[in-house]
Write a protein that holds these residues in place. Structure first.
Motif, PDB file in Angstrom:
ATOM      1  N   LEU A  31       0.840  -1.207   0.000  1.00 15.22           N
ATOM      2  CA  LEU A  31       0.000   0.000   0.000  1.00 15.22           C
ATOM      3  C   LEU A  31       0.871   1.251   0.000  1.00 15.22           C
ATOM      4  O   LEU A  31       0.632   2.202  -0.759  1.00 15.22           O
ATOM      5  N   MET A  35       0.990   4.028  -2.984  1.00 15.70           N
ATOM      6  CA  MET A  35       0.568   5.405  -2.694  1.00 15.70           C
ATOM      7  C   MET A  35       1.696   6.400  -2.965  1.00 15.70           C
ATOM      8  O   MET A  35       1.467   7.503  -3.464  1.00 15.70           O
ATOM      9  N   THR A  39       1.635   9.402  -5.648  1.00 21.09           N
ATOM     10  CA  THR A  39       1.996  10.776  -5.285  1.00 21.09           C
ATOM     11  C   THR A  39       3.136  11.292  -6.160  1.00 21.09           C
ATOM     12  O   THR A  39       3.127  12.442  -6.612  1.00 21.09           O
ATOM     13  N   ALA A  71      -1.062   7.892 -12.294  1.00 20.96           N
ATOM     14  CA  ALA A  71      -1.371   8.111 -10.869  1.00 20.96           C
ATOM     15  C   ALA A  71      -2.714   7.477 -10.520  1.00 20.96           C
ATOM     16  O   ALA A  71      -2.877   6.846  -9.446  1.00 20.96           O
ATOM     17  N   VAL A  75      -3.316   4.603  -7.689  1.00 27.32           N
ATOM     18  CA  VAL A  75      -4.252   4.773  -6.564  1.00 27.32           C
ATOM     19  C   VAL A  75      -5.247   3.617  -6.520  1.00 27.32           C
ATOM     20  O   VAL A  75      -5.529   3.045  -5.444  1.00 27.32           O
ATOM     21  N   LEU A  79      -5.653   0.762  -3.535  1.00 25.01           N
ATOM     22  CA  LEU A  79      -6.878   0.405  -2.814  1.00 25.01           C
ATOM     23  C   LEU A  79      -7.180  -1.087  -2.944  1.00 25.01           C
ATOM     24  O   LEU A  79      -7.669  -1.711  -1.993  1.00 25.01           O
TER      25      LEU A  79
END
Lengths: 93, 500
Positions: A31, A35, A39, A71, A75, A79
């Motif tokens: 995760l 992430m 970013t 991006a 993301v 998830l």
């Protein structure tokens, strides 16, 4: 054309990036990596949108939108990985 | 071309962020406990920024409208801060959870330790570097009479508390001043007096961890060993009493034994006197009977017929047997009473044995037994020749008596490894194994050896054994039924030599 909001956005992102990296160390590794990648892609997109105002508009404009697409994928993958994590790093429940 | 590519990227971005937004709204964030809503909120806001940006870009690059573009630019500024907030909140939730679990673990361990300390049969207390009792479990309070000073919040020993070591008066295992310095010792015994009660304790102490200022007091554990020490003392007292009783009993028995021994000496002396007197009184008439019987047989007083000769012969033989018995009793009595004085002189063993063989050879010849002598020449022995001669004569007489006509009796002597051995070997009837055990006992007559042979007194071998012992040696027997017998006299070599 260079816009102040784009510069402000990049500056804020660059300032917050070290904080994001250090505070996310306890988070489950997949995760966290996804992430951070998302970013990073967003920050790259911000950089491209500033650069396009000076040189090679079409190329950097295209790269900017590609960075946002990447991006988005990161993301979404982050998830999905969260769903596979039975227990997050640090033993939080 | 680039516009088409850009619109394609925008569509991908819109789809991915929209899907992620749906995911954020659907996925449970229970992992983060009370922070789950905050995490969900910041992630949803961050993703929503780029859902909005995707819509705006598609409308703009598809040539529909660019009205949303200014809001998109400002909105994109918040993506990274929202993500930062979300991750920071996740981290906070995890840290808080770790702290909570650690606290629970510490509390559980504390409760376990507290339970162990309070249920322990040993007294346990903690003495601080200041010399104050920082902690004491219930057992320690009960044993030492520790009381709580509620006002000062401290624990105190009774005013009359005394602790004395059983090893040294200078050692005080439960002295708080000593324990404050972090003294270490193991199972030190002491007797305490507190609140009018006495108890024996085994005290162990270990210093607490070192700090910058030095040792921080001690952890002290002690057990009540009053019963054990009392039992040990009772045992020592019982041992002392038993030793005294035993000594007293031994003294009494010793006095009794001395008295008994004196009585035995007197009885033995009386027996010897009686034997000597009785033997003397018996030998004289027996000698007279044998002498007159011999005279009658010689027909000097007058002729006797065949029947008279036979009866006189039996009378003479019986009197001689009785005389031999009396002589044997005299000998054995003399040896047993220690009256057989050994007078060792330099003795030529070869000459001695040759003389004895010459002496008994007529007896052997009369029974048709061949007597042979196998003795090394010039063997010299420091011994009593009379006693040794008596032993050898007895053994030769026995051997001839129990050897059938045509048999052989051999007298031999040799020296080997410090011992001189004089052996009398016959080819006679032999002795059964179970009879060999008793052959040297007085008055033993072997049932298997009696048929048709001269009757003995049963004292010969007993006398041989006792005389050999008086000379510092022994007599051994090797025999088998039908295989003959060998009696061997062994004497120490230290008095034996060979003439140069």
């Amino acid at each position: 054309m260079l816009q102040p909001s784009e510069v402000v956005g990049l500056v804020i992102a660059v300032i917050l990036l070290p904080i994001i990296i250090t505070t996310s160390r306890t988070i489950w590794s997949p995760l966290r990596r996804l992430m951070l990648a998302a970013t990073g892609s967003i920050i790259a997109g911000n950089a491209f949108t500033i650069i396009e105002g000076f040189v090679l508009f079409d190329l950097f404009n295209t790269l900017e939108h590609a960075a946002y697409a990447v991006a988005g994928i990161f993301v979404f993958a982050a998830l999905l990985s969260l769903r596979r994590a039975p227990v997050l790093s640090g033993g939080a429940r | 071309m680039s516009q088409v590519l850009i619109v394609g990227f925008d569509i991908i971005s819109l789809v991915a962020f929209t899907a992620a937004l749906v995911g954020v709204l659907l996925i449970p964030f229970d992992h983060y406990g009370s922070y789950s809503k905050i995490v969900r909120l910041f992630l949803a806001l961050a993703i929503a920024v780029y859902v909005f940006a995707g819509v705006s870009n598609i409308l703009e690059h598809a040539g529909i409208t660019a009205a949303l573009d200014p809001y998109e630019d400002y909105g994109e500024i918040f993506f990274v801060p929202f993500v930062a907030y979300a991750l920071f909140t996740m981290n906070t939730a995890l840290r808080e959870n770790e702290i909570r679990r650690s606290s629970e673990l510490v509390r559980a361990e504390h409760e376990l330790l507290n339970t162990i300390v309070e249920t322990n049969p040993s007294g346990i207390m903690l003495v601080a570097a200041s010399g104050e009792i920082a902690f004491a479990n219930d057992r320690a309070k009960a044993l030492l009479g520790i009381s709580s000073d509620e006002a000062a919040g401290t624990l105190r020993l009774p005013a009359d508390f005394i602790c004395t070591s059983t090893v040294s008066a200078s050692i005080r295992p439960l002295d708080l001043g000593l324990l404050a310095t972090g003294e270490s010792f193991d199972s030190a015994l002491c007797v305490i007096e507190a609140n009018g009660q006495r108890a024996a304790l085994a005290v162990s102490a270990s210093p607490l961890a070192l700090s910058e200022g030095g040792r921080q007091g001690s952890v002290v554990a002690f057990v009540d060993v009053t019963e054990r020490e009392q039992a040990r003392q009772d045992l020592l007292d019982a041992q002392a009493r038993y030793s005294l009783d035993l000594e007293h009993t031994v003294d009494e028995r010793t006095v009794d034994l001395f008295a008994l021994n004196r009585e035995l000496d007197r009885a033995n002396q009386a027996k010897q006197e009686f034997l000597a007197r009785a033997n003397h009184e018996l030998r004289t008439p027996l000698s007279a009977i044998a002498g007159f019987a011999g005279a009658l047989l010689s027909e000097e007083p007058g002729p006797v017929n065949a029947e008279q000769r036979a009866q006189i012969g039996m009378m003479k033989e019986s009197s001689e047997q009785l005389l031999a018995l009396v002589n044997g009793l005299l000998d054995i009595g003399r040896v047993e009473s220690g009256l057989a004085v050994v007078e060792p002189v330099e003795t030529d063993l070869t000459v001695l044995l040759t003389d004895i063989a010459d002496l008994v050879r007529p007896l052997a010849g009369g029974r048709g037994v061949s007597l042979t002598l196998a003795v090394a020449p010039e063997m010299v022995l420091q011994t009593d020749p009379d006693l040794l001669g008596q032993i050898v004569r007895n053994l030769l007489s026995n051997a001839i008596k129990f050897t059938d006509a045509g048999g052989t009796v051999t007298l031999s002597a040799s020296v080997d490894r410090g011992v001189v051995r004089i052996a009398v070997t016959d080819t006679g009837i032999g002795i059964e194994a179970d009879e060999q055990e008793h052959i040297f006992e007085p008055f033993i007559q072997l049932a298997s050896a009696q048929s048709g042979r001269p009757k003995g007194s049963g004292l010969g071998l007993a006398i041989c054994r006792d005389l050999a012992a008086a000379l510092g040696g022994s007599v051994d027997l090797v025999s088998g039924v039908g295989a003959g017998s060998t009696f061997t006299v062994e004497l120490p070599l230290e008095n034996v030599g060979e003439q140069a």
